[in-house]
Scaffold this active site. Sequence first.
Site, PDB file in Angstrom:
ATOM      1  N   SER A  26     -12.979  12.901   4.824  1.00 28.21           N
ATOM      2  CA  SER A  26     -11.830  12.578   5.681  1.00 28.21           C
ATOM      3  C   SER A  26     -11.490  13.779   6.561  1.00 28.21           C
ATOM      4  O   SER A  26     -10.360  13.954   6.978  1.00 28.21           O
ATOM      5  CB  SER A  26     -10.623  12.177   4.837  1.00 28.21           C
ATOM      6  OG  SER A  26     -10.196  13.252   4.017  1.00 28.21           O
ATOM      7  N   ASN A 116      -4.583  14.694  -5.729  1.00 28.28           N
ATOM      8  CA  ASN A 116      -3.790  13.462  -5.630  1.00 28.28           C
ATOM      9  C   ASN A 116      -2.322  13.748  -5.318  1.00 28.28           C
ATOM     10  O   ASN A 116      -1.738  13.111  -4.436  1.00 28.28           O
ATOM     11  CB  ASN A 116      -3.911  12.650  -6.918  1.00 28.28           C
ATOM     12  CG  ASN A 116      -5.346  12.206  -7.163  1.00 28.28           C
ATOM     13  OD1 ASN A 116      -6.190  12.326  -6.274  1.00 28.28           O
ATOM     14  ND2 ASN A 116      -5.633  11.718  -8.356  1.00 28.28           N
ATOM     15  N   THR A 161      15.811 -17.761  29.647  1.00 29.70           N
ATOM     16  CA  THR A 161      15.364 -18.352  28.385  1.00 29.70           C
ATOM     17  C   THR A 161      14.183 -19.251  28.727  1.00 29.70           C
ATOM     18  O   THR A 161      14.133 -19.807  29.837  1.00 29.70           O
ATOM     19  CB  THR A 161      16.469 -19.199  27.697  1.00 29.70           C
ATOM     20  OG1 THR A 161      16.778 -20.313  28.542  1.00 29.70           O
ATOM     21  CG2 THR A 161      17.739 -18.397  27.445  1.00 29.70           C
ATOM     22  N   HIS A 162      13.254 -19.356  27.826  1.00 28.90           N
ATOM     23  CA  HIS A 162      12.034 -20.130  28.081  1.00 28.90           C
ATOM     24  C   HIS A 162      11.323 -19.677  29.349  1.00 28.90           C
ATOM     25  O   HIS A 162      10.618 -20.478  29.980  1.00 28.90           O
ATOM     26  CB  HIS A 162      12.341 -21.635  28.184  1.00 28.90           C
ATOM     27  CG  HIS A 162      13.123 -22.185  27.033  1.00 28.90           C
ATOM     28  ND1 HIS A 162      12.529 -22.731  25.928  1.00 28.90           N
ATOM     29  CD2 HIS A 162      14.463 -22.221  26.812  1.00 28.90           C
ATOM     30  CE1 HIS A 162      13.469 -23.105  25.072  1.00 28.90           C
ATOM     31  NE2 HIS A 162      14.652 -22.802  25.582  1.00 28.90           N
ATOM     32  N   SER A 283      -5.738  -1.337  43.097  1.00 30.28           N
ATOM     33  CA  SER A 283      -6.999  -2.033  42.868  1.00 30.28           C
ATOM     34  C   SER A 283      -8.095  -1.379  43.694  1.00 30.28           C
ATOM     35  O   SER A 283      -7.842  -0.909  44.798  1.00 30.28           O
ATOM     36  CB  SER A 283      -6.839  -3.507  43.269  1.00 30.28           C
ATOM     37  OG  SER A 283      -8.095  -4.064  43.608  1.00 30.28           O
ATOM     38  N   ASN A 291      -0.009  -2.275  40.515  1.00 34.68           N
ATOM     39  CA  ASN A 291      -0.050  -2.857  39.169  1.00 34.68           C
ATOM     40  C   ASN A 291       0.639  -1.964  38.131  1.00 34.68           C
ATOM     41  O   ASN A 291       0.485  -0.744  38.170  1.00 34.68           O
ATOM     42  CB  ASN A 291      -1.505  -3.063  38.743  1.00 34.68           C
ATOM     43  CG  ASN A 291      -2.229  -4.053  39.636  1.00 34.68           C
ATOM     44  OD1 ASN A 291      -1.633  -5.008  40.119  1.00 34.68           O
ATOM     45  ND2 ASN A 291      -3.506  -3.800  39.877  1.00 34.68           N
ATOM     46  N   TYR A 323      -3.995   6.944  -8.224  1.00 38.91           N
ATOM     47  CA  TYR A 323      -4.746   7.167  -6.988  1.00 38.91           C
ATOM     48  C   TYR A 323      -6.111   6.487  -7.027  1.00 38.91           C
ATOM     49  O   TYR A 323      -6.781   6.492  -8.047  1.00 38.91           O
ATOM     50  CB  TYR A 323      -4.940   8.678  -6.767  1.00 38.91           C
ATOM     51  CG  TYR A 323      -5.749   8.987  -5.518  1.00 38.91           C
ATOM     52  CD1 TYR A 323      -5.132   9.107  -4.280  1.00 38.91           C
ATOM     53  CD2 TYR A 323      -7.138   9.118  -5.574  1.00 38.91           C
ATOM     54  CE1 TYR A 323      -5.856   9.357  -3.130  1.00 38.91           C
ATOM     55  CE2 TYR A 323      -7.874   9.377  -4.426  1.00 38.91           C
ATOM     56  CZ  TYR A 323      -7.235   9.498  -3.211  1.00 38.91           C
ATOM     57  OH  TYR A 323      -7.955   9.742  -2.081  1.00 38.91           O
ATOM     58  N   LYS A 331      -4.678   7.168   6.090  1.00 41.06           N
ATOM     59  CA  LYS A 331      -4.284   8.296   6.943  1.00 41.06           C
ATOM     60  C   LYS A 331      -4.636   8.033   8.403  1.00 41.06           C
ATOM     61  O   LYS A 331      -3.796   8.216   9.289  1.00 41.06           O
ATOM     62  CB  LYS A 331      -4.932   9.590   6.448  1.00 41.06           C
ATOM     63  CG  LYS A 331      -4.244  10.156   5.218  1.00 41.06           C
ATOM     64  CD  LYS A 331      -4.770  11.542   4.850  1.00 41.06           C
ATOM     65  CE  LYS A 331      -6.193  11.460   4.321  1.00 41.06           C
ATOM     66  NZ  LYS A 331      -6.708  12.783   3.895  1.00 41.06           N
TER      67      LYS A 331
HETATM   68  N1  ARG Z   1      -9.048  12.979   0.910  1.00 39.69           N
HETATM   69  C1  ARG Z   1      -8.323  12.331  -0.132  1.00 39.69           C
HETATM   70  C2  ARG Z   1      -7.281  11.400   0.488  1.00 39.69           C
HETATM   71  O1  ARG Z   1      -7.034  11.509   1.647  1.00 39.69           O
HETATM   72  C3  ARG Z   1      -7.664  13.356  -0.976  1.00 39.69           C
HETATM   73  C4  ARG Z   1      -7.485  12.994  -2.399  1.00 39.69           C
HETATM   74  C5  ARG Z   1      -8.766  12.882  -3.090  1.00 39.69           C
HETATM   75  N2  ARG Z   1      -8.602  12.721  -4.496  1.00 39.69           N
HETATM   76  C6  ARG Z   1      -9.543  12.226  -5.243  1.00 39.69           C
HETATM   77  N3  ARG Z   1      -9.332  12.122  -6.500  1.00 39.69           N
HETATM   78  N4  ARG Z   1     -10.688  11.816  -4.742  1.00 39.69           N
HETATM   79  O2  ARG Z   1      -6.732  10.538  -0.145  1.00 39.69           O
END
Ligand code: ARG
Length: 501
Positions: A26, A116, A161-162, A283, A291, A323, A331
């Site tokens: 990530s 976690n 309205t409408h 355009s 626009n 978790y 994220k």
């Molecule tokens: N990159 C993970 C997340 O965004 C972090 C936590 C990872 N924990 C684990 N036990 N794999 O959630």
Amino acid sequence: SHAAPALWRGRLAAEMHPAARRFRSSFAEDLALVDTDIDVGEAHVLELARGRLFSRRELARVLRAYEAARRDARRILSRPSAATAFHDVHPVVERLVIARCGEDVGGRVHLGKSRNDQVATDICVFARRGARATAAGAAGLQRALLGFALTNATEVVPAYTHGRAAQPTYAGHWALAWFDAASRDAARLLAAATRLNRCPLGAAAVAGTSVPLDRARTAALLGFDGVWDNALDATGARDHVLELLAALAIFQHTLSRLAADVIALSSEDAGVLSYPDAFADTSSAMPQKKNPDPLELVRARAGTVAGDLSGALAIVHGLGGGYSRDLQELKVLLWRSLATVRESAEVTALVVAGLGVRPGRGAAIVRRGFATAMDLADRLSLERGVPFRRAHFAVGRLVRTLAAEDRTFADASAAEASRLLSDAAGRPVLLDERTWRDWTDAAARTAARRTAGGPGDLPNQFARARRHLDEQHARLRALAVREERARKLLRAAVARSIKPT
Ligand code: ARG
């Protein structure tokens, strides 16, 4: 030197396959978390040191290493190779710390901590800041709307309205409608921020830790209202993220509907609003085009943000407590929604600040659309004693006759109107010329709708809007000040501990 974290893999007989490493990384979304993650790490080691798990000298070394990691982690995570080398931001920071102060000291920073609780804490800090900033964006839009409302207060515009002209109202009344909607969005975002303001740190992996930690202290150092109580809940819950995504999606829907209104009211067909050139595209083929592309994108991104919310709900649903790596996927969605909504609010506020009302255009639509018809029926009821249902019928008949001849109320004399109304009402309804004009005049009828919340009540609504903005401003400032105070508290604690004694 920052190769795969082999020390984590005592349990495993093989290095992780490069394809799997890339796949589970990530690092792209974690770039945004580098600073937050280091703050969280520092708060944790400060607490470990308070429990004598680091000596003062060791603590100083660790904190210096964290500060150095602040500079290096971003660079490392930006490298394309980072995806195969690391899971996410957390091992990058930990390895940088260990590389700088050695395993005997650096190897102890993760005691009593898990990724976690760490990522849960990072998300709370990041998301609460984003929620506050987006609420501030809603407030900015509200200021632009109030500015427009004050400048163009009693210009007559059609209310629809409408998608059909319904009643004349004031431009100020129209703008304050969106002001109120945006204020509810700001309130929803701030409510979500409140829920995010509990600190998961110290919950460890799922069911707490035997390492002595005062969670209330780390929570305070990181600017939280208090701890996220139950460890299992603190690490596995993401309803606060869903709540924020929902508030964001709803706000983007407000923006989208406002955009649709502006697009329609500034079209050639309506021509009620003038639209700022600086926010228009043209355009490549049709030289005449002006626009409203930015607003079209604001409108469309209600779909994007709704998609992020629905994706997030789908990811979380069916996961038991605790978790699971699934949660990592939230994220990207949250980051994207936060950015989209903030930018959309900003652009929309700028467009609103550049809008104007074209004089006479609204009144012309009201005339063409017979939009004072209900007001006329009200007058017949209140001042001529015609039961409303009968007045409704008579005015309807009058409109039908005039519309068939492509005429408006303004094209009929009082004598003709009286005759047609009397015929349809089955009783004499006699109007002199002045009364007939007054009872079908857009501005006069709009002003007469004085019940609370109507256009005739506009001065009260202005006063309420101003009061609301003041209160909201104070609330937003208090949150920003608290965040800044917490930041300084942590910085001061780090600086004190780093200073050679
Ligand atoms: N990159 C993970 C997340 O965004 C972090 C936590 C990872 N924990 C684990 N036990 N794999 O959630």
